[in-house]
Enzyme design. Structure first.
Site, PDB file in Angstrom:
ATOM      1  N   ALA A 169      29.663  42.271 -12.477  1.00  0.00           N
ATOM      2  CA  ALA A 169      30.051  42.306 -11.026  1.00  0.00           C
ATOM      3  C   ALA A 169      30.631  41.057 -10.505  1.00  0.00           C
ATOM      4  O   ALA A 169      31.722  41.359  -9.476  1.00  0.00           O
ATOM      5  CB  ALA A 169      28.526  42.351 -10.315  1.00  0.00           C
ATOM      6  N   ASP A 170      30.344  39.873 -10.845  1.00  0.00           N
ATOM      7  CA  ASP A 170      31.015  38.828 -10.505  1.00  0.00           C
ATOM      8  C   ASP A 170      32.485  38.859 -10.627  1.00  0.00           C
ATOM      9  O   ASP A 170      33.266  38.633  -9.835  1.00  0.00           O
ATOM     10  CB  ASP A 170      30.513  37.541 -10.818  1.00  0.00           C
ATOM     11  CG  ASP A 170      29.343  37.009 -10.124  1.00  0.00           C
ATOM     12  OD1 ASP A 170      28.913  37.529  -9.089  1.00  0.00           O
ATOM     13  OD2 ASP A 170      28.485  36.479 -10.913  1.00  0.00           O
ATOM     14  N   LYS A 171      32.701  39.088 -12.078  1.00  0.00           N
ATOM     15  CA  LYS A 171      34.187  39.202 -12.624  1.00  0.00           C
ATOM     16  C   LYS A 171      35.143  40.365 -11.804  1.00  0.00           C
ATOM     17  O   LYS A 171      36.224  40.022 -11.599  1.00  0.00           O
ATOM     18  CB  LYS A 171      34.143  39.254 -14.014  1.00  0.00           C
ATOM     19  CG  LYS A 171      33.444  38.312 -14.873  1.00  0.00           C
ATOM     20  CD  LYS A 171      33.564  38.736 -16.430  1.00  0.00           C
ATOM     21  CE  LYS A 171      32.702  37.647 -17.162  1.00  0.00           C
ATOM     22  NZ  LYS A 171      32.424  38.309 -18.446  1.00  0.00           N
TER      23      LYS A 171
END
Length: 402
Positions: A169-171
């Site tokens: 999700a961060d990436k």
């Protein structure tokens, strides 16, 4: 004339910590933007995460903060606000990942900033959209994997919800933010006016998951349940060979015919469940179980030779360690060894995007905390005495001691 990088001449002020914002900033820096990383006196929290040679140069920080300069600025102090606005006056983009209420307290809201900086592109990376019911909630990768349905999708292989073992999700949100900023820069080139961009992790990941899993819900009213079964089944997995694991994905009818011929079972394609794409989609569990049975009859080396000759899509199952010596990655010079001024030899993946008319490369290695504070302050018009005071003990540009 030397080839420029695509975003050369664009200046970005990054006020972000952990991964989403810093990764977005790194993508922009890789494409040539001048990225100024504004850090609190204690630094980005990833500086102390992972193995490290120096106290504030952890591996987690190293992988998402190349092509940047670092300035320390304690935004809680009045002096810092003056410096911040001097910085913004020279920047094209403000990228921040603070929660909205905290940013508002610092005067970092678009409605205020656009008066003094009408060309500024203001990009806020958040957990949830500011107009929604969850606005302002804290959000990290695990939270968003759970909220977006991604963790639940793992139930088919784990028996209960599980996280993907990477900060997906961060990436993805970092990539989405970099893409949005690039689009806003193109639009500003036409209008000469900046704008506000909001990139929420939750909405980004729900949209990502829905590409295949919206399925029957793509129609209103729904004509089938959500979920694309062929990719969310325990039958979809690497297959065991005589001495290892292999992934095989025949794509069309020709590939399937060739595979079963190689396996010594050409008669399998006479089975109506195997004969066409539609039939294989309908009976995918039976199909993959048969593939598994056939794959188990040969070694990795035997299959690799046969599949390569017939151009059937496949891959060995690499470990992370295998990637360091992967023949393809070696042939494209993917791993670059650089000599860092304080960290010595460091291994960095090259920028994966290659462009024929522009450079995408690494021109700055990861900065020490506040390494460029004096340099950036000088660019903002501060004289030597003022810089000495700002960076001295108790000044807003002084890092906290280790």
């Amino acid at each position: 004339m030397s080839i420029q990088r695509p975003l050369e001449g664009i200046r970005v002020l990054e006020i972000a910590s952990i991964i989403v914002g810093p990764l977005c900033g790194q993508y922009l820096g890789d494409m040539g933007a001048e990225v100024i990383k504004l850090e609190p006196p204690e630094g980005d929290r990833t500086r102390v995460m992972g193995p490290r040679r120096s106290p504030r140069m952890g591996s987690f920080f190293m992988t998402s903060n190349r092509n940047k300069r670092s300035i320390v600025l304690d935004l809680k102090t009045p002096e810092a606000r003056v410096i911040l606005h001097k910085l913004l006056a020279s920047c094209d983009v403000l990228l921040h990942s603070m929660r909205t209420r905290a940013a508002d307290r610092l005067g970092l809201n678009y409605e205020s900033l656009k008066v003094a900086h009408p060309k500024l592109i203001f990009c806020h990376v958040a957990g949830y959209g500011d107009d929604g019911a969850y606005a302002g909630r804290a959000a990290y990768d695990d939270i968003i994997q759970a909220a977006s349905g991604l963790a639940q999708l793992q139930t088919v292989v784990a028996g209960q919800p599980r996280f993907i073992p990477t900060i997906l999700a961060d990436k993805l949100t970092g990539l989405q933010a970099a893409y949005a900023i690039a689009m806003a820069l193109i639009q500003r080139g036409k209008t000469d006016v900046g704008q506000k961009i909001e990139v929420p992790m939750f909405e980004t990941m729900v949209a990502f998951n829905m590409v295949e899993h919206q399925w029957g819900n793509a129609f209103e009213p729904p004509i089938a349940p959500m979920g694309y079964e062929p990719v969310s089944t325990a039958s979809r997995r690497p297959y065991r060979t005589k001495d290892g694991f292999l992934v095989l994905l025949p794509y069309n009818d020709s590939d399937w015919h060739k595979f079963f011929e190689l396996a010594g079972a050409p008669e399998a394609m006479n089975d109506e469940r195997f004969a066409t794409f539609q039939a294989r989609q309908k009976h995918f569990r039976v199909v993959w179980d048969e593939v598994e049975r056939q794959i188990a009859c040969k070694t990795n080396e035997e299959w690799l030779k046969l599949l390569t000759q017939q151009d059937i899509p496949f891959s060995v199952v690499n470990s992370l360690d295998d990637l360091v010596d992967d023949p393809h990655l070696k042939s494209v010079n993917f791993w670059e060894i650089h000599q860092h001024p304080s960290e010595g030899a460091v291994r960095i993946p090259r920028v994966p995007v290659q462009m024929s008319g522009a450079r995408t490369d690494i021109t700055r290695l990861q900065p020490q905390l506040g390494e460029h504070s004096a340099e950036i302050l000088r660019e903002c018009g501060f004289n030597a005495n003022e810089i000495a005071q700002l960076t001295a003990e108790g000044g807003p540009c002084r890092p906290v001691a280790d």
